[in-house]
Design a protein around this motif. Structure first.
Motif, PDB file in Angstrom:
ATOM      1  N   VAL A  25       5.285 -17.042 -28.876  1.00  0.00           N
ATOM      2  CA  VAL A  25       4.171 -16.098 -28.834  1.00  0.00           C
ATOM      3  C   VAL A  25       4.239 -15.327 -27.525  1.00  0.00           C
ATOM      4  O   VAL A  25       4.486 -15.912 -26.470  1.00  0.00           O
ATOM      5  N   ILE A  26       4.030 -13.995 -27.631  1.00  0.00           N
ATOM      6  CA  ILE A  26       3.928 -13.177 -26.421  1.00  0.00           C
ATOM      7  C   ILE A  26       2.661 -12.339 -26.494  1.00  0.00           C
ATOM      8  O   ILE A  26       2.195 -11.990 -27.571  1.00  0.00           O
ATOM      9  N   ASP A  27       2.114 -12.065 -25.343  1.00  0.00           N
ATOM     10  CA  ASP A  27       0.963 -11.187 -25.205  1.00  0.00           C
ATOM     11  C   ASP A  27       1.442  -9.939 -24.477  1.00  0.00           C
ATOM     12  O   ASP A  27       1.945 -10.018 -23.356  1.00  0.00           O
ATOM     13  N   ILE A  28       1.309  -8.794 -25.142  1.00  0.00           N
ATOM     14  CA  ILE A  28       1.795  -7.525 -24.602  1.00  0.00           C
ATOM     15  C   ILE A  28       0.599  -6.726 -24.096  1.00  0.00           C
ATOM     16  O   ILE A  28      -0.205  -6.230 -24.883  1.00  0.00           O
ATOM     17  N   GLU A  29       0.489  -6.631 -22.780  1.00  0.00           N
ATOM     18  CA  GLU A  29      -0.603  -5.864 -22.180  1.00  0.00           C
ATOM     19  C   GLU A  29      -0.158  -4.419 -22.004  1.00  0.00           C
ATOM     20  O   GLU A  29       0.954  -4.158 -21.523  1.00  0.00           O
ATOM     21  N   CYS A  30      -1.007  -3.476 -22.396  1.00  0.00           N
ATOM     22  CA  CYS A  30      -0.675  -2.043 -22.346  1.00  0.00           C
ATOM     23  C   CYS A  30      -1.699  -1.292 -21.507  1.00  0.00           C
ATOM     24  O   CYS A  30      -2.896  -1.582 -21.583  1.00  0.00           O
ATOM     25  N   TRP A  31      -1.216  -0.325 -20.755  1.00  0.00           N
ATOM     26  CA  TRP A  31      -2.109   0.558 -20.012  1.00  0.00           C
ATOM     27  C   TRP A  31      -1.402   1.891 -19.778  1.00  0.00           C
ATOM     28  O   TRP A  31      -0.189   1.988 -19.909  1.00  0.00           O
ATOM     29  N   VAL A  32      -2.177   2.915 -19.463  1.00  0.00           N
ATOM     30  CA  VAL A  32      -1.623   4.217 -19.100  1.00  0.00           C
ATOM     31  C   VAL A  32      -1.292   4.149 -17.615  1.00  0.00           C
ATOM     32  O   VAL A  32      -2.152   3.838 -16.796  1.00  0.00           O
ATOM     33  N   GLU A  33      -0.029   4.422 -17.292  1.00  0.00           N
ATOM     34  CA  GLU A  33       0.380   4.312 -15.884  1.00  0.00           C
ATOM     35  C   GLU A  33       0.479   5.658 -15.183  1.00  0.00           C
ATOM     36  O   GLU A  33       0.285   5.737 -13.977  1.00  0.00           O
ATOM     37  N   ASP A  42       2.832   8.119 -19.436  1.00  0.00           N
ATOM     38  CA  ASP A  42       3.535   6.847 -19.559  1.00  0.00           C
ATOM     39  C   ASP A  42       2.581   5.742 -19.980  1.00  0.00           C
ATOM     40  O   ASP A  42       1.501   5.595 -19.397  1.00  0.00           O
ATOM     41  N   ILE A  43       3.013   4.984 -20.969  1.00  0.00           N
ATOM     42  CA  ILE A  43       2.309   3.764 -21.364  1.00  0.00           C
ATOM     43  C   ILE A  43       3.187   2.599 -20.931  1.00  0.00           C
ATOM     44  O   ILE A  43       4.332   2.481 -21.362  1.00  0.00           O
ATOM     45  N   ARG A  44       2.659   1.791 -20.047  1.00  0.00           N
ATOM     46  CA  ARG A  44       3.384   0.616 -19.548  1.00  0.00           C
ATOM     47  C   ARG A  44       2.965  -0.591 -20.369  1.00  0.00           C
ATOM     48  O   ARG A  44       1.777  -0.782 -20.649  1.00  0.00           O
ATOM     49  N   CYS A  45       3.936  -1.401 -20.746  1.00  0.00           N
ATOM     50  CA  CYS A  45       3.678  -2.601 -21.540  1.00  0.00           C
ATOM     51  C   CYS A  45       4.394  -3.782 -20.901  1.00  0.00           C
ATOM     52  O   CYS A  45       5.619  -3.766 -20.750  1.00  0.00           O
ATOM     53  N   MET A  46       3.622  -4.782 -20.551  1.00  0.00           N
ATOM     54  CA  MET A  46       4.158  -5.989 -19.942  1.00  0.00           C
ATOM     55  C   MET A  46       3.937  -7.138 -20.924  1.00  0.00           C
ATOM     56  O   MET A  46       2.799  -7.421 -21.298  1.00  0.00           O
ATOM     57  N   ALA A  47       5.036  -7.767 -21.348  1.00  0.00           N
ATOM     58  CA  ALA A  47       4.947  -8.887 -22.291  1.00  0.00           C
ATOM     59  C   ALA A  47       5.095 -10.196 -21.532  1.00  0.00           C
ATOM     60  O   ALA A  47       6.046 -10.383 -20.764  1.00  0.00           O
ATOM     61  N   ARG A  48       4.137 -11.079 -21.772  1.00  0.00           N
ATOM     62  CA  ARG A  48       4.143 -12.395 -21.117  1.00  0.00           C
ATOM     63  C   ARG A  48       3.941 -13.489 -22.154  1.00  0.00           C
ATOM     64  O   ARG A  48       3.289 -13.280 -23.172  1.00  0.00           O
ATOM     65  N   ARG A  49       4.462 -14.645 -21.846  1.00  0.00           N
ATOM     66  CA  ARG A  49       4.135 -15.828 -22.641  1.00  0.00           C
ATOM     67  C   ARG A  49       2.700 -16.201 -22.298  1.00  0.00           C
ATOM     68  O   ARG A  49       2.176 -15.800 -21.249  1.00  0.00           O
ATOM     69  N   SER A  78      -7.153  -8.543 -27.175  1.00  0.00           N
ATOM     70  CA  SER A  78      -8.192  -8.121 -26.238  1.00  0.00           C
ATOM     71  C   SER A  78      -8.173  -6.602 -26.132  1.00  0.00           C
ATOM     72  O   SER A  78      -7.101  -5.994 -26.142  1.00  0.00           O
ATOM     73  N   GLU A  79      -9.354  -6.000 -26.017  1.00  0.00           N
ATOM     74  CA  GLU A  79      -9.428  -4.548 -25.845  1.00  0.00           C
ATOM     75  C   GLU A  79      -9.498  -4.129 -24.385  1.00  0.00           C
ATOM     76  O   GLU A  79      -9.108  -3.021 -24.045  1.00  0.00           O
ATOM     77  N   HIS A  80     -10.020  -4.991 -23.507  1.00  0.00           N
ATOM     78  CA  HIS A  80     -10.150  -4.677 -22.062  1.00  0.00           C
ATOM     79  C   HIS A  80      -9.843  -5.909 -21.248  1.00  0.00           C
ATOM     80  O   HIS A  80     -10.714  -6.759 -21.146  1.00  0.00           O
ATOM     81  N   PRO A  81      -8.644  -6.107 -20.725  1.00  0.00           N
ATOM     82  CA  PRO A  81      -7.504  -5.206 -20.859  1.00  0.00           C
ATOM     83  C   PRO A  81      -6.979  -5.222 -22.289  1.00  0.00           C
ATOM     84  O   PRO A  81      -7.230  -6.168 -23.046  1.00  0.00           O
ATOM     85  N   PHE A  82      -6.205  -4.185 -22.633  1.00  0.00           N
ATOM     86  CA  PHE A  82      -5.694  -4.097 -23.993  1.00  0.00           C
ATOM     87  C   PHE A  82      -4.456  -4.985 -24.117  1.00  0.00           C
ATOM     88  O   PHE A  82      -3.455  -4.781 -23.424  1.00  0.00           O
ATOM     89  N   VAL A  83      -4.546  -5.970 -25.007  1.00  0.00           N
ATOM     90  CA  VAL A  83      -3.457  -6.937 -25.182  1.00  0.00           C
ATOM     91  C   VAL A  83      -3.207  -7.156 -26.668  1.00  0.00           C
ATOM     92  O   VAL A  83      -4.139  -7.388 -27.433  1.00  0.00           O
ATOM     93  N   VAL A  84      -1.936  -7.084 -27.039  1.00  0.00           N
ATOM     94  CA  VAL A  84      -1.503  -7.371 -28.402  1.00  0.00           C
ATOM     95  C   VAL A  84      -0.762  -8.701 -28.388  1.00  0.00           C
ATOM     96  O   VAL A  84       0.130  -8.900 -27.557  1.00  0.00           O
ATOM     97  N   ARG A  85      -1.140  -9.592 -29.275  1.00  0.00           N
ATOM     98  CA  ARG A  85      -0.433 -10.868 -29.411  1.00  0.00           C
ATOM     99  C   ARG A  85       0.592 -10.721 -30.531  1.00  0.00           C
ATOM    100  O   ARG A  85       0.302 -10.191 -31.591  1.00  0.00           O
ATOM    101  N   ARG A  86       1.787 -11.208 -30.269  1.00  0.00           N
ATOM    102  CA  ARG A  86       2.887 -11.118 -31.236  1.00  0.00           C
ATOM    103  C   ARG A  86       3.555 -12.476 -31.358  1.00  0.00           C
ATOM    104  O   ARG A  86       3.821 -13.118 -30.355  1.00  0.00           O
ATOM    105  N   SER A 120       1.497   1.599 -30.707  1.00  0.00           N
ATOM    106  CA  SER A 120       0.739   2.177 -31.819  1.00  0.00           C
ATOM    107  C   SER A 120      -0.701   1.664 -31.833  1.00  0.00           C
ATOM    108  O   SER A 120      -1.650   2.448 -31.967  1.00  0.00           O
ATOM    109  N   LEU A 121      -0.875   0.367 -31.682  1.00  0.00           N
ATOM    110  CA  LEU A 121      -2.226  -0.197 -31.642  1.00  0.00           C
ATOM    111  C   LEU A 121      -3.002   0.305 -30.425  1.00  0.00           C
ATOM    112  O   LEU A 121      -4.197   0.605 -30.514  1.00  0.00           O
TER     113      LEU A 121
END
Length: 151
Positions: A84-92, A100-107, A10-18, A45-46
């Motif tokens: 699988v985790i979804d890592i949400e990123c935002w500028v804090e 600071d870039i905050r990244c919260m990883a959730r199942r 997802s781009e908004h919010p920005f989420v990377v799936r791993r 990086s993404l």
């Protein structure tokens, strides 16, 4: 057929799936602690590419590099192969030379796996000395600014 182990969900919010690979794990099948850094750096990086938009690498068009000044983790859960985790990123936070870039990883069910912070510092590319964040980069960062209270 190759499957991507990391992609933008997802781009908004920005989420990377791993997806966790077997090679990320120790013989007991638990992810090595050091692999979490790889997960964070991949997501950052993404996210940085997303912030930069069509200008290429964040900061590069403005003559600045953005190496890591600080990185921190809070490990909350464990991971196993094929998880699988979804890592949400935002500028804090945005300061004079760093942000600071905050990244919260959730199942996918919402349970938190880790909470991490990545803090780059702007440096002049040709001198390797710190420099204020260029105004154009600051404006791009502000578009993704969110305090932790608004998660």
């Amino acid at each position: 057929m190759n499957r991507a182990t990391e992609y933008v969900l997802s781009e908004h919010p920005f989420v990377v799936r791993r997806e966790v690979r077997w090679g990320d794990c120790d013989p007991a099948g638990v992810v090595y602690t050091g692999r979490f850094t790889d997960y964070l750096l991949g997501a950052v990086s993404l996210f940085s590419d997303q912030i930069a938009g069509h200008t290429g690498r964040l900061g590069a068009a403005h003559g600045v590099g953005m190496p890591c000044k600080a990185m921190s983790f809070e490990f909350i859960g464990t991971l196993w192969p094929n998880d699988v985790i979804d890592i949400e990123c935002w500028v804090e936070a945005i300061r004079t030379r760093t942000f600071d870039i905050r990244c919260m990883a959730r199942r996918p069910d919402g349970r938190i796996v880790f909470d991490a912070m990545f803090s780059p510092i702007c440096v002049k590319a040709n001198e390797r000395v710190s420099t204020p964040i260029p105004d154009s980069v600051r404006a791009a960062l502000v578009a993704y600014l969110r305090t932790s209270n608004t998660q």
